[in-house]
Design a protein around this motif. Structure first.
Motif, PDB file in Angstrom:
ATOM      1  N   ASN A 477       0.631  -1.352  -0.072  1.00 35.16           N
ATOM      2  CA  ASN A 477       0.228  -0.118  -0.137  1.00 35.16           C
ATOM      3  C   ASN A 477       0.722   1.182  -0.013  1.00 35.16           C
ATOM      4  N   ASN A 478       2.198   1.358   0.899  1.00 34.10           N
ATOM      5  CA  ASN A 478       2.717   2.466   0.959  1.00 34.10           C
ATOM      6  C   ASN A 478       3.384   2.677  -0.491  1.00 34.10           C
ATOM      7  N   GLN A 479       3.984   1.753  -1.039  1.00 34.36           N
ATOM      8  CA  GLN A 479       4.424   1.762  -2.409  1.00 34.36           C
ATOM      9  C   GLN A 479       3.532   2.457  -3.464  1.00 34.36           C
ATOM     10  N   LEU A 480       2.328   2.049  -3.516  1.00 30.17           N
ATOM     11  CA  LEU A 480       1.137   2.279  -4.367  1.00 30.17           C
ATOM     12  C   LEU A 480       0.876   3.732  -4.137  1.00 30.17           C
ATOM     13  N   CYS A 481       0.876   4.172  -2.926  1.00 29.82           N
ATOM     14  CA  CYS A 481       0.622   5.459  -2.408  1.00 29.82           C
ATOM     15  C   CYS A 481       1.550   6.564  -3.073  1.00 29.82           C
ATOM     16  N   GLU A 482       2.819   6.151  -3.330  1.00 29.89           N
ATOM     17  CA  GLU A 482       3.676   7.127  -3.717  1.00 29.89           C
ATOM     18  C   GLU A 482       3.519   7.648  -5.265  1.00 29.89           C
ATOM     19  N   ASN A 483       3.656   8.906  -5.384  1.00 29.79           N
ATOM     20  CA  ASN A 483       3.371   9.551  -6.697  1.00 29.79           C
ATOM     21  C   ASN A 483       1.989   9.123  -7.428  1.00 29.79           C
ATOM     22  N   ASN A 484       1.043   8.928  -6.458  1.00 31.72           N
ATOM     23  CA  ASN A 484      -0.349   8.267  -7.287  1.00 31.72           C
ATOM     24  C   ASN A 484      -0.977   9.598  -7.562  1.00 31.72           C
ATOM     25  N   THR A 485      -0.668  10.455  -8.416  1.00 32.01           N
ATOM     26  CA  THR A 485      -1.242  11.823  -8.793  1.00 32.01           C
ATOM     27  C   THR A 485      -2.834  11.391  -9.333  1.00 32.01           C
ATOM     28  N   GLU A 486      -2.680  10.253 -10.114  1.00 30.19           N
ATOM     29  CA  GLU A 486      -4.352   9.989 -10.466  1.00 30.19           C
ATOM     30  C   GLU A 486      -5.202   9.148  -9.493  1.00 30.19           C
ATOM     31  N   VAL A 487      -4.919   9.071  -8.508  1.00 26.02           N
ATOM     32  CA  VAL A 487      -5.489   8.596  -7.302  1.00 26.02           C
ATOM     33  C   VAL A 487      -6.166   7.203  -7.843  1.00 26.02           C
ATOM     34  N   MET A 488      -5.497   6.367  -8.286  1.00 26.97           N
ATOM     35  CA  MET A 488      -5.872   5.157  -8.871  1.00 26.97           C
ATOM     36  C   MET A 488      -5.677   4.259  -7.477  1.00 26.97           C
ATOM     37  N   PHE A 489      -6.616   3.184  -7.359  1.00 27.29           N
ATOM     38  CA  PHE A 489      -6.549   2.204  -6.404  1.00 27.29           C
ATOM     39  C   PHE A 489      -6.815   0.779  -6.891  1.00 27.29           C
ATOM     40  N   ILE A 490      -6.685  -0.068  -5.994  1.00 30.23           N
ATOM     41  CA  ILE A 490      -6.861  -1.501  -6.301  1.00 30.23           C
ATOM     42  C   ILE A 490      -7.343  -1.936  -5.210  1.00 30.23           C
ATOM     43  N   THR A 491      -8.286  -3.160  -5.496  1.00 27.47           N
ATOM     44  CA  THR A 491      -8.647  -4.007  -4.348  1.00 27.47           C
ATOM     45  C   THR A 491      -8.022  -5.254  -4.446  1.00 27.47           C
ATOM     46  N   LEU A 492      -7.511  -5.799  -3.319  1.00 27.87           N
ATOM     47  CA  LEU A 492      -6.751  -6.996  -3.213  1.00 27.87           C
ATOM     48  C   LEU A 492      -7.105  -7.946  -2.220  1.00 27.87           C
ATOM     49  N   TRP A 493      -7.315  -9.306  -2.374  1.00 26.40           N
ATOM     50  CA  TRP A 493      -7.183 -10.167  -1.124  1.00 26.40           C
ATOM     51  C   TRP A 493      -6.024 -11.072  -1.393  1.00 26.40           C
ATOM     52  N   LEU A 494      -5.372 -11.323  -0.229  1.00 22.79           N
ATOM     53  CA  LEU A 494      -4.080 -12.127  -0.283  1.00 22.79           C
ATOM     54  C   LEU A 494      -4.113 -13.141   0.937  1.00 22.79           C
ATOM     55  N   GLY A 495      -4.045 -14.332   0.385  1.00 20.67           N
ATOM     56  CA  GLY A 495      -3.868 -15.543   1.333  1.00 20.67           C
ATOM     57  C   GLY A 495      -2.580 -16.573   1.322  1.00 20.67           C
ATOM     58  N   ILE A 496      -2.239 -16.932   2.294  1.00 16.95           N
ATOM     59  CA  ILE A 496      -0.991 -17.788   2.492  1.00 16.95           C
ATOM     60  C   ILE A 496      -1.703 -19.165   3.267  1.00 16.95           C
ATOM     61  N   TYR A 497      -1.490 -20.365   2.106  1.00 12.32           N
ATOM     62  CA  TYR A 497      -1.906 -21.509   2.894  1.00 12.32           C
ATOM     63  C   TYR A 497      -0.760 -22.328   3.424  1.00 12.32           C
ATOM     64  N   ASN A 498      -0.940 -22.832   4.768  1.00  6.72           N
ATOM     65  CA  ASN A 498       0.170 -23.715   5.271  1.00  6.72           C
ATOM     66  C   ASN A 498      -0.252 -25.206   5.235  1.00  6.72           C
ATOM     67  N   LYS A 499       0.352 -25.845   4.431  1.00 10.07           N
ATOM     68  CA  LYS A 499       0.130 -27.351   3.880  1.00 10.07           C
ATOM     69  C   LYS A 499       0.016 -28.274   5.243  1.00 10.07           C
ATOM     70  N   ARG A 500       1.117 -27.641   6.271  1.00 17.42           N
ATOM     71  CA  ARG A 500       1.188 -28.472   7.215  1.00 17.42           C
ATOM     72  C   ARG A 500       0.279 -28.182   8.363  1.00 17.42           C
ATOM     73  N   THR A 501      -0.069 -27.147   8.685  1.00 15.77           N
ATOM     74  CA  THR A 501      -1.023 -26.562   9.592  1.00 15.77           C
ATOM     75  C   THR A 501      -2.597 -26.580   8.951  1.00 15.77           C
ATOM     76  N   LYS A 502      -2.573 -26.469   7.709  1.00 13.63           N
ATOM     77  CA  LYS A 502      -3.954 -26.693   6.906  1.00 13.63           C
ATOM     78  C   LYS A 502      -4.511 -25.478   7.276  1.00 13.63           C
ATOM     79  N   VAL A 503      -3.889 -24.221   7.753  1.00 17.30           N
ATOM     80  CA  VAL A 503      -4.625 -23.045   8.036  1.00 17.30           C
ATOM     81  C   VAL A 503      -4.309 -21.912   6.815  1.00 17.30           C
TER      82      VAL A 503
END
Length: 618
Positions: A477-503
């Motif tokens: 987010n901090n990197q995308l906010c830099e020099n964002n004069t056009e105020v463009m944005f992005i929605t995002l979902w990030l998931g990390i799955y651990n195959k050992r814990t199954k979480v």
């Protein structure tokens, strides 16, 4: 033509040598003009019967019909001659002053030759007519002239509505233009000399026979002239033709009235009382007098028509040539057209205004087409670049699924345009962890695609050193906010799955809530929606996790926002119901996309559609 000739003969008011009004004589010209050699032959047959009824001698009849055939066929040859002053050669039509003058010239020429030869024949076979030889010639000339003019106009008018005209074929014989021009000049000179000789000198039988033979031979030599002219078909009524019709109708009415007046018995008897001229000649002299009055009316009108044709009709005709220079999608060939309009561009009348308007129209149209061509060229260039961008964007997406004993993960993206703002990815971070990301940049097309590519590149770089989803989103987010004069944005979902814990550990940045499948079917994950990326620096994103699921589907709003022709949304409820129906089937993505396509039939895809799926292999 034979029947018509015989019918007109019944209207004759006298018996022999052109006495009274003899309308059948005019049929000789129009039959040859319209039907060529066939009409000339028919006119000769009809004339022969008329002469037999008059009880002419057989030798006179034979020689007279030889002359009649030559005169009739001469009209045909003269009409289809190639003259420099004639723009196009058509079937007999009085559609311009050139054709009208030619028609009048043919009538006068044929009337002159016919009257000369007929009076000479009358003298040879009936010497007692020598005292009235000049009167006989005058009778034939006046009758031929008036009848041919009336029947000619009527015949040409009818031939335009019922196409019965005999059109000549182009002859394969070589045409010696100078030879036939010389023959024509000789016929003209000899005719003048005969008239002068007969007027000033006493007639001699032997000299008369020589005159008849020479003039007839020259006539028949001339009608052997091969026709080399290309006949142009005109399927419309031109403006000059409409004007000519009014003019000719008025002239024909005058001639018709003159015929009625000159054949009125009461009027003729009154004139006979006061005139020393014989009763039969009064009619001819009246016709001559009325013809002179008509000529006084006709010639000025002809000049007026010629002036209108030169100053109005011909420019309009030349302007109409624009059609042959215009082709769909091409520039107008302006050089040829502007040359035509340049002749009138400085005129101060309406024709000049029209020429200037056409010139401006052509120049503006060509300039517009040039701009369109530039735009088309630029469009093709952009399309080529978009194709390259599309390939680049597709190249950063996963090309195949990941399947092992712990999980199966796969996805799909369908942009609304060549390139779009949706993206997804899945890749193993290390031996235990799998990263899954799906995003939707604001806007559409190239700007959204650039933002998604940049986001994708940054997040992959951050994940090399950071495995906490909330911290990854913080840094991203901090990197995308830099020099964002056009105020463009992005929605995002990030998931990390651990195959050992199954979480599944995840963080969300304003994206749609994923759906998970368990014993009760699909349902939304209850999570913190947070804010989108690129609008506020140093925002702390929440870290969440989930473990009790069999399948997880993350998607972009292009799926739920799809509309049908009734402007209804596909919606989250229909999506969940559809996923529940196909949850245990293979080809889940294809079946879902097909259902969306059927729902939105008749509408254009409005937004990118992307989804990513992970199945736990318990």
């Amino acid at each position: 033509m034979m029947i018509f000739n015989m019918g007109s003969y019944e209207l004759m008011l006298s018996d022999v040598f052109g006495y009274g009004y003899s309308p059948h004589i005019g049929v000789i010209l129009i039959s040859g003009l319209l039907f060529g050699p066939y009409g000339a032959f028919g006119a000769v047959l009809g004339n022969t019967l008329c002469d037999i009824f008059r009880e002419y001698g057989p030798y006179f009849i034979i020689t007279s019909e030889i002359v009649s055939f030559g005169i009739s066929y001469l009209a045909y040859k003269l009409w289809y001659g190639n003259y420099r002053w004639r723009r196009v050669i058509t079937k007999p039509r009085l559609n311009n002053t050139s054709n009208l003058i030619l028609f009048l010239a043919i009538v006068i020429a044929c009337a002159t030759l016919y009257s000369i030869l007929q009076k000479e024949l009358a003298y040879i076979f009936y010497p007692e007519t020598i005292k009235i030889s000049f009167e006989i010639g005058t009778r034939y000339f006046v009758n031929f002239l008036n009848s041919a003019f009336i029947f000619g106009i009527i015949g040409i008018w009818l031939s335009k509505r019922i196409d019965f005209v005999h059109t000549p074929k182009i002859s394969e014989r070589k045409l010696n233009v100078n030879f036939y021009k010389a023959i024509g000049i000789l016929i003209f000179i000899l005719s003048i000399l005969i008239l002068i000789h007969d007027y000033y000198f006493a007639q001699d039988a032997s000299i008369t026979i020589v005159k008849i033979i020479i003039l007839t031979v020259l006539l028949y030599i001339y009608i052997t002239k091969p026709i080399k002219s290309k006949i142009t078909e005109i399927n419309y009524t031109s403006i000059p033709e409409k004007v000519m019709q009014i003019f000719l109708i008025a002239t024909m009415v005058l001639i018709f009235i003159s015929v009625l007046v000159s054949t009125n018995d009461i009027l003729l008897e009154v004139i006979d009382i006061f005139s020393p001229v014989e009763m039969d000649d009064i009619m001819i002299y009246m016709l001559v007098l009325i013809d002179i009055l008509i000529i006084i009316f006709f010639i000025p009108c002809l000049f007026v028509l010629k002036y209108i044709e030169m100053e109005v009709i011909n420019p309009l005709y030349s302007f109409s040539k624009i059609e042959q220079y215009i082709k769909k999608g091409d520039k107008i060939k302006s050089d040829e057209l502007l040359k035509i309009y340049s002749e009138h561009i400085n005129d101060t009348d309406e024709i000049g205004m029209l020429a200037r308007s056409y010139t401006n129209l052509i120049n503006n149209t060509n300039e517009y087409i040039e701009n369109i061509e530039k735009i088309e060229g630029e469009k093709h260039r952009i399309e080529a670049e978009l194709n390259i961008a599309e390939k680049i964007q597709k190249s950063i997406l996963p090309t195949k699924s990941i399947e092992n004993e712990y999980y199966s993960v796969y996805g799909h993206s369908e942009p609304a345009r060549e390139v779009g703002g949706d993206f997804y990815d899945y890749f193993e971070i290390d031996d235990e962890n799998l990263a899954m990301v799906i995003g939707d940049a604001s806007g559409k097309g190239v700007p959204a695609a650039l933002l998604s590519i940049i986001t994708h590149a940054i997040i992959k770089q951050i994940l090399k050193s950071e495995k906490d989803p909330s911290k990854v989103l913080y840094l991203l987010n901090n990197q995308l906010c830099e020099n964002n004069t056009e105020v463009m944005f992005i929605t995002l979902w990030l998931g990390i799955y651990n195959k050992r814990t199954k979480v599944m550990t995840f963080s969300n940045a304003g994206h749609e809530s994923p759906l998970i499948y368990n014993e009760n079917g699909f349902e939304k994950i209850n999570m913190n929606p947070s804010i989108v990326l690129g609008v506020m620096k140093d925002f702390e994103f929440e870290r969440e996790e989930i473990s009790s699921f069999h399948r997880l589907i993350a998607y972009t709003d292009g799926i739920t926002d799809a509309k049908n022709i009734n402007n209804e949304f596909y919606g989250e409820e229909r999506l969940i119901n559809m996923l529940n129906e196909i949850s245990e089937k293979h080809g889940k993505i294809e079946m879902l996309l097909k259902d969306i396509e059927e729902f939105a039939t008749g509408t254009e895809q409005f937004d990118d559609m992307t989804l990513i799926i992970i199945d736990k292999n318990d």
